[in-house]
Structures are given as C-alpha cells and as structure tokens.
Scaffold this active site. Structure first.
Site, short mmCIF file in Angstrom:
data_model
loop_
_atom_site.label_atom_id
_atom_site.label_comp_id
_atom_site.label_asym_id
_atom_site.label_seq_id
_atom_site.Cartn_x
_atom_site.Cartn_y
_atom_site.Cartn_z
N HIS A 190 37.02 -2.79 -4.63
CA HIS A 190 36.03 -2.83 -4.92
C HIS A 190 35.17 -2.70 -4.29
O HIS A 190 33.47 -3.46 -4.22
CB HIS A 190 35.36 -2.98 -6.44
CG HIS A 190 36.17 -2.34 -7.46
ND1 HIS A 190 35.71 -0.83 -7.61
CD2 HIS A 190 36.72 -2.47 -8.60
CE1 HIS A 190 36.43 -0.11 -8.05
NE2 HIS A 190 36.93 -0.69 -9.23
N ASP A 200 44.28 4.41 -8.52
CA ASP A 200 43.50 3.80 -8.78
C ASP A 200 42.05 4.48 -10.35
O ASP A 200 41.94 5.48 -9.68
CB ASP A 200 43.06 2.57 -8.94
CG ASP A 200 42.35 1.48 -9.83
OD1 ASP A 200 43.44 0.11 -9.89
OD2 ASP A 200 41.01 1.91 -10.17
N HIS A 247 39.88 3.77 -10.87
CA HIS A 247 38.58 3.57 -10.75
C HIS A 247 38.26 4.23 -9.25
O HIS A 247 39.55 3.71 -8.47
CB HIS A 247 38.39 2.17 -10.93
CG HIS A 247 37.95 1.80 -12.10
ND1 HIS A 247 39.00 1.27 -12.74
CD2 HIS A 247 37.15 1.54 -13.31
CE1 HIS A 247 38.65 0.38 -14.40
NE2 HIS A 247 38.22 1.33 -14.06
N ASP A 291 45.93 1.76 -14.19
CA ASP A 291 44.76 1.73 -14.87
C ASP A 291 44.48 3.13 -15.83
O ASP A 291 43.68 3.03 -16.91
CB ASP A 291 43.41 0.74 -15.27
CG ASP A 291 42.69 0.61 -13.27
OD1 ASP A 291 43.43 1.82 -12.81
OD2 ASP A 291 42.49 0.45 -12.88
ZN LIG Z 1 40.94 0.48 -11.96
#
Ligand SMILES: [Zn+2]
Length: 306
Positions: A120, A157, A159, A240
């Site tokens: 991120h 991931d 996200h 995740d």
């Molecule tokens: Zn994540």
C-alpha cells in the site's frame, strides 16, 4: 531455498490490539521452521538510501527514518514506533538481497519473511500498515542493478496493492497483476485501471471461494503475466484471503495458495529460468497465516533447486 528475515522486523511496534502485530511474523517463522524442511535462513541487510529512492520520495524516507521516541499514528491504520525505521530498512533490504540471490543464480526462488508489509505504500505516503513498498524496491533493483527489461509483480493479497500499481503505472518494464476483494480498502484496483497497458486487476466479490478465485486468475490474470514473458516474478504474498481472516470476506483455503504458487512457477519456468522472489504482505488470522505460509513456501521451495 533461502528465507530472508531479520529480528528487527519484530521491533516494529504497532501498539496493543493492532492486527499487524509482531506475532504475525512469529507465526510465519515458527511454522516454516517446523514444517518446511531444507530452508536456509539468511539475515536481511538494510536497504540503502539509494535503493529506496528509486521508488520513494525523500520526504517519505525522512518521515519513516526519523525514529520517534513513542508510537506515532501516521494515519488511523499505520503506526511508527522507535523500532520501525530499522524494521522498514530490513524489510525492503530483504527483497533487494533476495533479488540479488536469485539473479546471481544461487537459487531459483526465495522468500522474504518480513514486516511491516509494503504494497500500500506509495512513492510519497506510508499507509495501510505499510511504510516502504518492499516489493517495489525489489522490482526497481532488478531493473536498475540487474538490467532486466521485464519484471512481473503478482499480488494475491486480498487487498489491492495501490502503492505498487501507482509506482509502476507508467513503467513499461514492470507488469502488475492483482486479484482482490472489491469493494474493500484501499478502494482502488477497478478492472478498468490498466496503467500504461501494463496493469491487470481482477475484482473478487465478498464471499468468493476457491473456484471463482482460480477462475479469475486462470482467465483474467495468468494469461497476461504469461504474455508479458517476465524475466523475474516478484510475488506480493498476502494470506488475508483465507476464509478465517478477519480483515476480508474471501473464502480461500491453504490449498489455493499452493495452486497459485504452482501456476506462477510454471510461468517462471517458461520465461524466467524459474526465478521467483516472494514477499510476505498481509494475513491476520494467525493459525491461517501459518498454514497458508507453509503451503506457499513449500510450493515455492519445490521450484528452488538449481
Ligand atoms: Zn491485505
């Protein structure tokens, strides 16, 4: 197969009750030591200022590296502690060292067991638990130090790796592919986001299970990675998406991480002499994180011997 890690990565203190805890890395390291034979544990060096400046603004280096004497919230999710600068330098340095290791022919694959995670972080901003963008630092190192012209970053991931995508959106030497839950933090990664033609995003709805996950990769993303013919694959390995994870709503099993690792290994074998460097990102249910890390690293190690 080498695993790059460092004790300093435990000293990044996010405060009590924070999901991105030192216990995450402990769960991964313990599980890999107990369940994946033949790993070679190596100490991650610090990334240099020059290596970080390939992808980050000097302002971010100043923000992260000026060690505070207490916990500082950079945003509601992202914390800086006295131990954070050293952890961040070792996390990014692990990926640089792993790229050097694999490009030097010492092994085909490598894993970086590090925190804080990275995908991120943008050129200018730490966010979403991430300080430096570890995988981006590694990709830039592969381009500039090793002279590669095609590096693929594959992000599984749950996200979207907004920072990685933004850093390389205009860089034709890097391909970025991600499948991620939408809508979900950080609310980027719409399939219409294509960068300079070098970006592919697949959106997964809440409740997506193994079948639909594999279909998205098989139909939308793996063909694009394969067509790019990468000379090196870097993996943003977040776990995740597991059904037990509290941060998202995807229903994967550990076996799905074995599957995606093997699929990417086949692409690496076709174009990159098998070269893959995988970097730990998210994963917040400790037993699931441990199980998925073992599944992924065992599959990665299966392709490591030279
Ligand atoms: Zn994540």
């Amino acid at each position: 197969m080498p695993v790059f890690t460092h004790a300093a990565c435990f000293a990044h203190d996010t405060g009590p009750g924070h999901a991105e805890s030192p216990q995450r890395l402990g769960a991964v390291v313990t599980a890999l030591r107990d369940h994946v034979p033949g790993l070679e544990w190596l100490e991650a060096p610090r990334a240099t200022r020059g290596q970080l400046l390939r992808v980050h603004d000097p302002i971010l280096l100043q923000t992260v590296l000026e060690a505070p004497d207490r916990l500082v919230q950079l945003d509601p999710d992202t914390v800086l502690s006295p131990g954070s600068p050293e952890a961040a330098l070792r996390a990014a340095g692990a990926v640089v060292a792993a790229v050097d290791h694999v490009m030097g022919g010492l092994s085909r694959t490598a894993f970086c067991a590090v925190r804080p995670p990275g995908h991120h972080a943008t050129d200018l901003h730490a966010m979403g638990f991430c300080l430096f963008n570890n995988v981006a630092v590694g990709a830039a190192h592969a381009l500039e130090r090793h002279g590669l012209s095609r590096v693929a970053i594959v992000d599984f991931d749950v996200h979207h790796g907004n920072g990685t995508q933004a850093i390389f959106a205009a860089e034709a030497r890097v391909h970025y592919s991600s499948a991620h839950e939408m809508p979900l933090f950080p609310d980027t990664g719409d399939p219409r986001e294509r960068g300079a033609g070098n970006v592919r995003n697949a959106a997964l709805r809440a409740g997506t299970g193994s079948h639909r996950f594999r279909e998205a990769w098989r139909e939308q993303l793996l063909p694009a990675v394969d067509a790019f013919a990468p000379q090196l694959l870097l993996l943003s390995a977040g776990f995740d998406g597991h059904r037990a994870d509290p941060m998202a709503h995807i229903q994967l099993e550990a076996d799905d991480y074995t599957w995606i690792t093997a699929e990417l290994g086949a692409i690496a074998a076709r174009h990159a002499d098998g070269r893959m460097v995988s970097v730990l990102e998210g994963g917040y249910d400790l037993p699931a994180l441990a199980e998925c890390s073992v599944a992924h690293v065992a599959a990665l190690a299966a392709g490591s011997a030279r």
